[in-house]
Design an enzyme around this catalytic site. Structure first.
Site, PDB file in Angstrom:
ATOM      1  N   ASP A   8       0.860  -1.187   0.000  1.00 41.77           N
ATOM      2  CA  ASP A   8       0.000   0.000   0.000  1.00 41.77           C
ATOM      3  C   ASP A   8       0.895   1.236   0.000  1.00 41.77           C
ATOM      4  O   ASP A   8       2.115   1.148  -0.213  1.00 41.77           O
ATOM      5  CB  ASP A   8      -1.002  -0.044   1.178  1.00 41.77           C
ATOM      6  CG  ASP A   8      -0.344   0.164   2.544  1.00 41.77           C
ATOM      7  OD1 ASP A   8       0.897   0.325   2.620  1.00 41.77           O
ATOM      8  OD2 ASP A   8      -1.079   0.167   3.551  1.00 41.77           O
ATOM      9  N   HIS A   9       0.302   2.395   0.265  1.00 41.00           N
ATOM     10  CA  HIS A   9       1.050   3.666   0.192  1.00 41.00           C
ATOM     11  C   HIS A   9       2.217   3.733   1.176  1.00 41.00           C
ATOM     12  O   HIS A   9       3.192   4.423   0.921  1.00 41.00           O
ATOM     13  CB  HIS A   9       0.102   4.843   0.440  1.00 41.00           C
ATOM     14  CG  HIS A   9      -0.647   4.758   1.737  1.00 41.00           C
ATOM     15  ND1 HIS A   9      -1.665   3.845   1.946  1.00 41.00           N
ATOM     16  CD2 HIS A   9      -0.516   5.437   2.895  1.00 41.00           C
ATOM     17  CE1 HIS A   9      -2.130   3.991   3.176  1.00 41.00           C
ATOM     18  NE2 HIS A   9      -1.448   4.939   3.781  1.00 41.00           N
ATOM     19  N   CYS A  65       2.870  -3.467   4.091  1.00 36.51           N
ATOM     20  CA  CYS A  65       1.999  -2.341   4.450  1.00 36.51           C
ATOM     21  C   CYS A  65       2.654  -1.680   5.665  1.00 36.51           C
ATOM     22  O   CYS A  65       3.853  -1.858   5.886  1.00 36.51           O
ATOM     23  CB  CYS A  65       0.547  -2.787   4.680  1.00 36.51           C
ATOM     24  SG  CYS A  65       0.250  -3.842   6.105  1.00 36.51           S
ATOM     25  N   THR A  67       2.290  -2.225   8.938  1.00 34.22           N
ATOM     26  CA  THR A  67       2.726  -3.224   9.919  1.00 34.22           C
ATOM     27  C   THR A  67       2.974  -4.598   9.305  1.00 34.22           C
ATOM     28  O   THR A  67       3.562  -5.463   9.950  1.00 34.22           O
ATOM     29  CB  THR A  67       1.619  -3.423  10.981  1.00 34.22           C
ATOM     30  OG1 THR A  67       0.419  -3.813  10.281  1.00 34.22           O
ATOM     31  CG2 THR A  67       1.381  -2.159  11.782  1.00 34.22           C
ATOM     32  N   GLY A  68       2.449  -4.826   8.127  1.00 34.57           N
ATOM     33  CA  GLY A  68       2.466  -6.161   7.516  1.00 34.57           C
ATOM     34  C   GLY A  68       1.234  -6.962   7.905  1.00 34.57           C
ATOM     35  O   GLY A  68       0.942  -8.000   7.308  1.00 34.57           O
ATOM     36  N   GLY A  70      -2.315  -6.031   8.207  1.00 33.14           N
ATOM     37  CA  GLY A  70      -3.543  -5.932   7.414  1.00 33.14           C
ATOM     38  C   GLY A  70      -3.422  -6.607   6.057  1.00 33.14           C
ATOM     39  O   GLY A  70      -4.308  -7.355   5.626  1.00 33.14           O
ATOM     40  N   HIS A  98       8.954 -24.565   8.257  1.00 34.83           N
ATOM     41  CA  HIS A  98       7.881 -25.253   8.988  1.00 34.83           C
ATOM     42  C   HIS A  98       6.493 -24.998   8.391  1.00 34.83           C
ATOM     43  O   HIS A  98       5.637 -25.876   8.433  1.00 34.83           O
ATOM     44  CB  HIS A  98       7.865 -24.812  10.456  1.00 34.83           C
ATOM     45  CG  HIS A  98       9.006 -25.371  11.250  1.00 34.83           C
ATOM     46  ND1 HIS A  98       9.041 -25.391  12.633  1.00 34.83           N
ATOM     47  CD2 HIS A  98      10.183 -25.937  10.852  1.00 34.83           C
ATOM     48  CE1 HIS A  98      10.171 -25.933  13.061  1.00 34.83           C
ATOM     49  NE2 HIS A  98      10.896 -26.264  11.985  1.00 34.83           N
ATOM     50  N   ARG A 132       6.627 -34.062   9.233  1.00 38.74           N
ATOM     51  CA  ARG A 132       5.577 -33.719  10.188  1.00 38.74           C
ATOM     52  C   ARG A 132       5.039 -32.303   9.944  1.00 38.74           C
ATOM     53  O   ARG A 132       3.887 -32.013  10.239  1.00 38.74           O
ATOM     54  CB  ARG A 132       6.071 -33.867  11.628  1.00 38.74           C
ATOM     55  CG  ARG A 132       7.135 -32.876  12.055  1.00 38.74           C
ATOM     56  CD  ARG A 132       7.541 -33.116  13.505  1.00 38.74           C
ATOM     57  NE  ARG A 132       8.321 -32.018  14.043  1.00 38.74           N
ATOM     58  CZ  ARG A 132       9.626 -31.843  13.854  1.00 38.74           C
ATOM     59  NH1 ARG A 132      10.302 -32.707  13.112  1.00 38.74           N
ATOM     60  NH2 ARG A 132      10.262 -30.825  14.405  1.00 38.74           N
ATOM     61  N   HIS A 133       5.881 -31.465   9.345  1.00 45.19           N
ATOM     62  CA  HIS A 133       5.430 -30.099   9.047  1.00 45.19           C
ATOM     63  C   HIS A 133       4.391 -30.106   7.920  1.00 45.19           C
ATOM     64  O   HIS A 133       3.466 -29.314   7.918  1.00 45.19           O
ATOM     65  CB  HIS A 133       6.628 -29.215   8.688  1.00 45.19           C
ATOM     66  CG  HIS A 133       7.654 -29.188   9.781  1.00 45.19           C
ATOM     67  ND1 HIS A 133       7.385 -28.673  11.023  1.00 45.19           N
ATOM     68  CD2 HIS A 133       8.922 -29.677   9.827  1.00 45.19           C
ATOM     69  CE1 HIS A 133       8.450 -28.811  11.793  1.00 45.19           C
ATOM     70  NE2 HIS A 133       9.395 -29.418  11.086  1.00 45.19           N
TER      71      HIS A 133
HETATM   72  C1  RB5 Z   1      -2.247   2.384   6.802  1.00 51.73           C
HETATM   73  O1  RB5 Z   1      -2.303   3.516   7.614  1.00 51.73           O
HETATM   74  C2  RB5 Z   1      -2.050   1.140   7.673  1.00 51.73           C
HETATM   75  O2  RB5 Z   1      -3.205   0.885   8.406  1.00 51.73           O
HETATM   76  C3  RB5 Z   1      -1.683  -0.055   6.821  1.00 51.73           C
HETATM   77  O3  RB5 Z   1      -0.543   0.228   6.081  1.00 51.73           O
HETATM   78  C4  RB5 Z   1      -1.378  -1.335   7.589  1.00 51.73           C
HETATM   79  O4  RB5 Z   1      -0.434  -1.120   8.583  1.00 51.73           O
HETATM   80  C5  RB5 Z   1      -2.523  -2.111   8.053  1.00 51.73           C
HETATM   81  O5  RB5 Z   1      -2.413  -3.174   8.672  1.00 51.73           O
END
Ligand code: RB5
Length: 146
Positions: A8-9, A65, A67-68, A70, A98, A132-133
């Site tokens: 995303d942005h 994104c 945090t990774g 969403g 794994h 097993r994995h």
């Molecule tokens: C965008 O502000 C933010 O919510 C998105 O990039 C991401 O972190 C969502 O999980």
């Protein structure tokens, strides 16, 4: 290897850095993300990369994104996909060995560029261990039909 990348942005700059890193290693990188820093909706890009992998347009994928989180949640809604959010190289290695994750995700607001490269490298350069994995991965995938 053909690698799909999406963002995303928040991930535009890190996407460019990771794309260059992968291309230097000889991979073909297909861009499904946005190249604009205008606010955008991360689920769109998570789904695009996941669908590209299920359609065999790419063998594996990288998602970025803020945090990774969403973008990975969206990718994991596509049947057959295992997307793992990793903020450290050890988890990235395990995500392949794994969990056989086809997609790795991380946050542009969480990891720096050098750490992001290490995360991608650990995940790409290790193989799924099977055994097993495989049984456990099969259990997870069977849950999609429940
Ligand atoms: C965008 O502000 C933010 O919510 C998105 O990039 C991401 O972190 C969502 O999980």
């Amino acid at each position: 290897m053909k690698i799909a990348i999406g963002n995303d942005h928040t991930g535009v700059e890190l996407k460019k850095i990771i794309t260059e890193f992968l291309e230097e290693k000889g991979h073909e990188v297909i861009n499904y993300g946005t190249d604009s820093t205008e606010k955008s909706e991360y689920p769109i890009y998570g789904q695009k990369v996941a669908k590209a992998i299920m359609a065999k347009e790419a063998e594996c994928g990288v998602l970025i994104c803020g945090t990774g989180i969403g973008i990975s949640l969206a990718a994991n809604k596509v049947k057959g996909i295992r997307c793992a959010v990793c903020s450290d190289p050890f988890s990235a290695k395990m995500a392949k060995e794994h969990n056989n994750a086809q997609i790795i995700a991380f946050g542009a607001r969480v990891v720096g560029r050098e750490l992001a490269k290490m995360i991608v490298e650990e995940w790409l350069e290790h193989d799924f261990l099977g055994g097993r994995h495989q049984e456990r991965v099969d259990m997870i995938m069977a849950m999609e039909d429940e």
